[in-house]
Design an enzyme around this catalytic site. Sequence first.
Site, PDB file in Angstrom:
ATOM      1  N   ILE A 155       0.655  -1.371  -0.001  1.00 42.87           N
ATOM      2  CA  ILE A 155       0.233   0.032   0.000  1.00 42.87           C
ATOM      3  C   ILE A 155       0.757   1.237   0.066  1.00 42.87           C
ATOM      4  O   ILE A 155       1.688   1.498   0.855  1.00 42.87           O
ATOM      5  CB  ILE A 155      -1.149   0.095   1.123  1.00 42.87           C
ATOM      6  CG1 ILE A 155      -2.107  -1.160   1.086  1.00 42.87           C
ATOM      7  CG2 ILE A 155      -1.744   1.438   1.379  1.00 42.87           C
ATOM      8  CD1 ILE A 155      -2.856  -1.361   2.484  1.00 42.87           C
ATOM      9  N   CYS A 156       0.778   2.068  -1.153  1.00 44.15           N
ATOM     10  CA  CYS A 156       1.432   3.245  -0.983  1.00 44.15           C
ATOM     11  C   CYS A 156       2.975   3.297  -1.090  1.00 44.15           C
ATOM     12  O   CYS A 156       3.629   2.378  -1.960  1.00 44.15           O
ATOM     13  CB  CYS A 156       1.050   4.375  -0.063  1.00 44.15           C
ATOM     14  SG  CYS A 156       1.620   6.073  -0.376  1.00 44.15           S
TER      15      CYS A 156
END
Lengths: 391, 355
Positions: free
Chosen positions: B146-147
């Site tokens: 995530i990110c």
Amino acid sequence: MSNKYKTPFDELDWSEMQKKYTDALMAFKSPESTMDSVWINAMDDWWKSAKTDMPYESSNIFEKVLDQCRNYYFMSEQFSSLLEGMNRSKNNNDQMTDFINKSFKEIESAFTSGKNSFNLNGVLDNFEQPIDLMKSAFSNSSFDPDEILNGMNPDLSKLREQMLSIPGLGYSREAQDKSKNAIKLWANYQENFQEYQSVMLRLNQEALDLVREQIISMSKEGESIDSMRQIYDLWIESNEKVYGEYVYTKEYAELNGRLVNSMMAFKKQSHEITEDMLSAMHMPTTKSMDELERRHYELRKQVNEMRAEINNLKKQLQLKNKKAVVVKKESKPVVRRKKKTKKQMTANSSNVVELKQVKKKAENTVKAIKKKTKKKTKKTSADKGMIEIKF
Amino acid sequence: MSPFNLKPEDVVNEIHEFNSKLAQGYKTLADLGEIEVGVSDKEAVYQEDNLVLYHFKSRTKKQNSVPLLIVYALVNRPYMADLQDGRSMIQGLLDEGVDVYLIDWGYPVSADKYLTLDDYINGYIDRCVDVICEKHNRKKINLLGICQGGAFSLCYTALHQNKVKNLITTVTPVDFHTKDDLLSHMVREIDIDQIVDTLGNVPGELLNATFLTLKPYTLMGQKYVDLVNILDDKEKAMNFMRMEKWIFDSPDLVGEAYREFIKQFYQENGLVKGTVKIGDDIVDLSNITIPILNIYARDDHLVPTDASKALEGCVSSKDYNSLEFPGGHIGIYVSGKAQKMIPPSVAAWLEKRTK
């Protein structure tokens, strides 16, 4: 509302009271009392009494909401007079444009002049501009430059430079130099901060111009604005648009860089001064803590590496054992015949394949020795009459 | 013609109406109580320093046989992926039969300030992968980043591809120098060494301030005026407060890792150029040949779509898929639309590549 948070103010219909208060003031038509100050003051007084009974998390959020309400009230007041005038000037488009332009000059001056305690910087403060957030983020250590250097006029930079360039004297000259350097760095930061603020002010004026242009354009195209909230949203969007265009420029990247770098440079210098003071008092310093933490980090790293190595060895050993068991099963009859040798070579229950190779090597060595010894024995026994030893 | 369809008394009435909502909002907020986040049942299966590796409890009888490890960013807290009932990517994945693990990095303290990206990627992540592999008696697992966690997952896969079966990246920056990458633009001229040498760990508030200044008037102003309109609805107010809690729940960033990440990724754009160095190894994304699913958000103001899309040109995977989500950087995990789109797509993609 639960009893836990019940207060005498629960019974008070604040908005109804406020309405009565506003109506009463409007009836007086006092030139000093403006709508927004009435709304803001009433809200602030109510909040002072009510906030103590609110849980921290909610209270924190509510403060932010109220900050924005102040802006909303302020905008409403400024645009109320514009509305009143426009309603009077009716249908002439040229007159309308002139009136809007004139009114916006007044609005702009209200934003920038500090009228009603709300100048443009005040509005910016309520929006918690980047610099304010950064200031609070960095204000957790060392001395507060605001306190010691308050009032320093940045226009006197030349004089300041001269004063601060006088070399330090005597026993504490190093400390003097550090302090003077800190002042230089602070002044540099202040200059960058003021430049940043003036740029933000310019952007806000540009945003207000954009609002004006949009209202004129709507006036020409026959579009309507039905609420103050719509004007507020228009103002927000315009600010975002102007700000958004500017922050992508190289100029902004450099300004932002100068601001943060100058703040950090000052911060670093002030840390050093604090460290020197603590050190002189035989107090623990950040530097000594850093060293401890660095050593601790190195140890943790070593432990992790050793743990990984041990796990790796364990796995290798397990793998060998598994292989050994497999080979053991496969070569059972052979192993039985050479029981004695197997016991010697597999003391740590290791690889039977390896064992076979070793055995073979040993047998070859024995054969070679036998051969060699036979020759040697023949020679020596004949010469020296020794008994021939047979293997 | 005047565009204002308003009289001064309309303004007064509008403000009074607003004030009534505000007064009602006070009561709602005072009654809300504790803001709870994180909805799915989980147990800690591994702990090291501040890190906790969680295993989520299955919600289906049939599960995908290859476990999925979610690698979250070092910024903010991972409960954003499991915010509340019905607004949780993790819950959605569990409902789709995915066996989910998650790395929670915790709150770093001063003693962690020397941890490098090598410690995070070749250390923490690798050990978590080993724990899961051993638990499931497998050589490879699936990875979802995530990110910033996506950038970490890419580095990990490039260096330890033998342990990763399939890779999913979500809102992951790869090219840090796209035209519309404001975050990258803002840090371009900043002396990162000076920040880390001065502050050690970088305060979470500073990161937060940077994110908020991407859209200051909307995120610090208009949002709170909008809130007044929903404060009469306790459920909506609670949803707002959950998000607000997450936004301002910002752990400090470990100094050395921050220094390496900002300099190598943001300032030098090393992931695309192939110059990122993790420990002694250079990260070469072209080494990656395993199946990849790259999910990005169309309206992402933190990681522009082009920054994510660049991945396709960097890896050698023949089985490369991408998915565009019609929303923003956070909406991709918590919005209603995302619940219907992201977990089913991820689960179906994994299922196809697990048999």
